[in-house]
Design a protein around this motif. Structure first.
Motif: not given
Length: 181
Positions: A65, A69, A80
């Motif tokens: 992740y 990201a 975020y």
């Protein structure tokens, strides 16, 4: 109440964005720097999401992740936080979908909105590193909803996605193995 899921989800998202609006003024802090640093290393090929150890835990879903990201958002902190709000909204919506299978739609909607608006997930939404809680919730709710779908259809594809969701859950946080029967 709209019968279109996208309209309902968008309504949930608007409520969540209103509630969590103050976090858009936050910046990275505490463990966020460690996660971002390791995410950069993953893309540079110096780390592997299955062998990386932060705080002695094996969490390849979370490492993946943060790597993704970082690739998408770089160091733009607002994205975020926006994605944390999206995940929390999605979790609330999935809870609504599960409850709607057993109770009237209005009660399910109330449960989803309560989950969305109560203070319990405040830290998970407002602290980037606490996304692990949002991801555990996501995969737990997905596996439950997919399992219910499988029980209705008995299709192998539904079983496959249930299993995949459970694996992602287990590789998110070590205590997620408690979800196994």
């Amino acid at each position: 109440i709209s019968d279109k899921p996208i309209v309902l989800f968008f309504g949930f998202f608007i409520i969540a964005a209103f509630i969590y609006f103050p976090i858009f003024g936050f910046t990275f802090f505490q463990d966020d720097f460690v996660w971002i640093s390791h995410a950069k290393d993953i893309w540079a090929g110096r780390e592997n999401i299955f062998t990386l150890r932060i705080s002695n835990f094996v969490m390849p879903t979370v490492y993946g992740y943060f790597a993704l990201a970082y690739k998408l958002f770089s160091l733009h902190v607002i994205f975020y936080y926006l994605f944390n709000i999206f995940l929390h909204t999605l979790n609330s919506f999935l809870l609504f979908k599960i409850i709607k299978k057993f109770l009237p739609k209005n009660i399910a909607l109330l449960c989803g909105v309560l989950f969305l608006t109560l203070r319990y997930p405040l830290e998970a939404v407002s602290w980037i590193s606490a996304v692990t809680v949002l991801l555990v919730s996501l995969f737990l709710l997905c596996s439950g909803l997919l399992w219910l779908k499988y029980l209705e259809s008995m299709k192998r594809l539904d079983y496959f996605f249930t299993t995949l969701s459970i694996l992602l859950l287990i590789f998110t946080k070590e205590w997620s193995v408690l979800a196994l029967p």
